[in-house]
Design an enzyme around this catalytic site. Structure first.
Site, PDB file in Angstrom:
ATOM      1  N   TYR A 236      48.114  32.689  36.019  1.00 43.97           N
ATOM      2  CA  TYR A 236      46.866  33.035  35.318  1.00 43.97           C
ATOM      3  C   TYR A 236      47.087  34.261  34.426  1.00 43.97           C
ATOM      4  CZ  TYR A 236      41.851  34.094  34.782  1.00 43.97           C
ATOM      5  OH  TYR A 236      40.588  34.341  34.293  1.00 43.97           O
TER       6      TYR A 236
ATOM      7  N   GLY B 250      31.659  25.076  32.660  1.00 38.39           N
ATOM      8  CA  GLY B 250      32.014  25.959  33.777  1.00 38.39           C
ATOM      9  C   GLY B 250      30.937  27.007  34.021  1.00 38.39           C
TER      10      GLY B 250
ATOM     11  N   ARG C 257      36.263  32.710  45.571  1.00 37.94           N
ATOM     12  CA  ARG C 257      36.050  34.084  45.129  1.00 37.94           C
ATOM     13  C   ARG C 257      35.139  34.812  46.100  1.00 37.94           C
ATOM     14  NH1 ARG C 257      35.667  33.649  38.596  1.00 37.94           N
ATOM     15  NH2 ARG C 257      34.696  31.648  39.031  1.00 37.94           N
TER      16      ARG C 257
ATOM     17  N   THR D  55      32.773  38.790  37.589  1.00 36.65           N
ATOM     18  CA  THR D  55      31.399  38.447  37.216  1.00 36.65           C
ATOM     19  C   THR D  55      30.852  37.465  38.238  1.00 36.65           C
ATOM     20  OG1 THR D  55      31.974  38.776  34.907  1.00 36.65           O
ATOM     21  CG2 THR D  55      29.991  37.495  35.334  1.00 36.65           C
TER      22      THR D  55
HETATM   23  N1  UDP Z   1      38.384  38.580  49.149  1.00 30.42           N
HETATM   24  C1  UDP Z   1      38.092  38.700  50.491  1.00 30.42           C
HETATM   25  N2  UDP Z   1      37.617  37.601  51.151  1.00 30.42           N
HETATM   26  C2  UDP Z   1      37.404  36.401  50.548  1.00 30.42           C
HETATM   27  C3  UDP Z   1      37.698  36.287  49.169  1.00 30.42           C
HETATM   28  C4  UDP Z   1      38.194  37.394  48.511  1.00 30.42           C
HETATM   29  O1  UDP Z   1      38.250  39.780  51.085  1.00 30.42           O
HETATM   30  O2  UDP Z   1      36.979  35.454  51.247  1.00 30.42           O
HETATM   31  C5  UDP Z   1      38.888  39.765  48.431  1.00 30.42           C
HETATM   32  C6  UDP Z   1      40.180  39.521  47.665  1.00 30.42           C
HETATM   33  O3  UDP Z   1      41.303  39.755  48.477  1.00 30.42           O
HETATM   34  C7  UDP Z   1      40.058  40.531  46.548  1.00 30.42           C
HETATM   35  C8  UDP Z   1      38.560  40.635  46.297  1.00 30.42           C
HETATM   36  O4  UDP Z   1      37.937  40.105  47.463  1.00 30.42           O
HETATM   37  O5  UDP Z   1      40.535  41.784  46.954  1.00 30.42           O
HETATM   38  C9  UDP Z   1      38.080  39.814  45.090  1.00 30.42           C
HETATM   39  O6  UDP Z   1      38.633  38.542  45.189  1.00 30.42           O
HETATM   40  P1  UDP Z   1      38.261  37.342  44.223  1.00 30.42           P
HETATM   41  O7  UDP Z   1      38.933  36.131  44.747  1.00 30.42           O
HETATM   42  O8  UDP Z   1      36.795  37.283  44.063  1.00 30.42           O
HETATM   43  O9  UDP Z   1      38.866  37.682  42.799  1.00 30.42           O
HETATM   44  P2  UDP Z   1      39.889  38.743  42.193  1.00 30.42           P
HETATM   45  O10 UDP Z   1      39.075  39.935  41.876  1.00 30.42           O
HETATM   46  O11 UDP Z   1      40.967  39.063  43.218  1.00 30.42           O
HETATM   47  O12 UDP Z   1      40.421  38.050  41.017  1.00 30.42           O
END
Ligand code: UDP
Length: 308
Positions: free
Chosen positions: A144, A10, A185, A174
């Site tokens: 999770y 991964g 993400r 990260t």
């Molecule tokens: N996010 C966003 N647009 C995207 C993907 C994520 O605005 O296309 C936001 C999401 O709602 C969160 C933050 O970015 O508030 C980080 O999201 P991620 O999925 O990276 O991981 P998390 O920190 O929530 O586990």
């Protein structure tokens, strides 16, 4: 020294395998490749590196001596664990049990890749390790969060009742090369949208915060934790906190993109703030992140640009 890395194909697992090999260790990488990829480890060679295609929720058999078991197997992006809820729960629970069992049988030390998600939608910011968290067990992210919380409990039980030498790292957001472009993400999503001049999908009003750590910093922290004697959970992450909106603007600036912003619905239970308190990592490991966001992001952008 011979190290077993679960989830070794991964994003984090492959960087960890690479670091261990650079330190002269032997590495046995276990992965079922549901979110990992052999591309990530294609450059790692025998005889010091061995890949075994295996789902660690089943009994783990590894021949020969093992000094460390590093348990990194798990879907790790919100989209992945929404699509793979049962696998996520199983690898955090059954997989952790099997990996601990291997460590116990081999007399090896064990390190659990835990997460800032154990703090849920935190009511305390930044989050120190002694904060117990604010997790919704039955929400979509619960698969999770609760699997990782169970994994921490199981790890401490093996430590207390079986005397296994254990570590728990709570990993905060990260980023870096080898993230999947479409794992959902925020870092790969925004970079790839920007590189295609497509709208940047900001969820909610974008005022929620995250703190982004470059992968080499994270791996350094984990490597130091592995070699330390610290058995209580330790946060590793970058305390530089920013809003998702600020992050979107930074990505547009660094890519020189013509993308606009588009707002989409905020996912259920999306944490409103997140920032690691790294006082303990500084004190116990002499560790703190070194790579500024612009430098790490530029390297990550180059990685994705080369794959367009
Ligand atoms: N996010 C966003 N647009 C995207 C993907 C994520 O605005 O296309 C936001 C999401 O709602 C969160 C933050 O970015 O508030 C980080 O999201 P991620 O999925 O990276 O991981 P998390 O920190 O929530 O586990």
């Amino acid at each position: 020294m011979r190290v077993v890395v679960t989830g070794g194909a991964g994003f984090l697992g492959s960087h960890l395998c690479e670091r261990l090999l650079a330190e002269g260790r032997e590495v046995v990488c276990l992965d079922n490749l549901i979110t990992g990829a052999t591309d990530n480890i294609a450059h790692l060679r025998e005889p010091k590196f061995l890949f075994i295609h295996h789902d660690v929720t089943n009994y783990i058999y590894v021949e020969g001596r093992v000094d460390y078991v590093l348990h990194f197997a798990s879907p790790a992006s919100p989209i992945d664990y929404l699509e793979l809820p049962i696998q996520t729960l199983k690898v955090g629970s059954l997989g952790t049990h099997k990996a601990l069992g291997l460590a116990k049988a081999k007399g090896a030390s064990f390190l659990l890749a835990s997460t800032s998600e154990t703090y849920g939608d935190p009511l305390v910011n930044p989050q120190p390790e002694d904060y117990w968290g604010n997790v919704n067990p039955i929400g979509p992210r619960g698969v999770y969060d609760e699997a990782k919380r169970f994994a921490e409990a199981m790890t401490m039980a093996y430590h207390r009742y079986h005397g296994v030498d254990t570590r728990i790292v709570r990993i905060f957001n990260t980023y870096g090369p080898r993230m999947r472009a479409h794992d959902g993400r925020v870092v790969p999503a925004f970079i790839n949208q920007a590189l295609h001049d497509e709208p940047i999908t900001v969820f909610g009003d974008g005022q929620q915060t995250r703190s982004f750590c470059y992968v080499s910093d994270l791996i350094e922290g984990i490597y130091r934790l592995m070699l330390s004697g610290e058995t209580d959970p330790t946060n590793i992450g970058n305390p530089a906190e920013m809003t998702v909106l600020e992050f979107a603007q930074k990505v547009i600036e660094l890519t020189g993109s013509k993308s606009d912003l588009v707002h989409k619905g905020l996912p259920v239970d999306d944490p409103k703030v997140r920032r690691p308190d790294i006082t303990k990592a500084k004190r116990v490991l002499g560790w703190e992140p070194r790579v500024p966001l612009e430098e790490g992001l530029s390297k990550t952008i180059e990685y994705f640009r080369a794959r367009l």
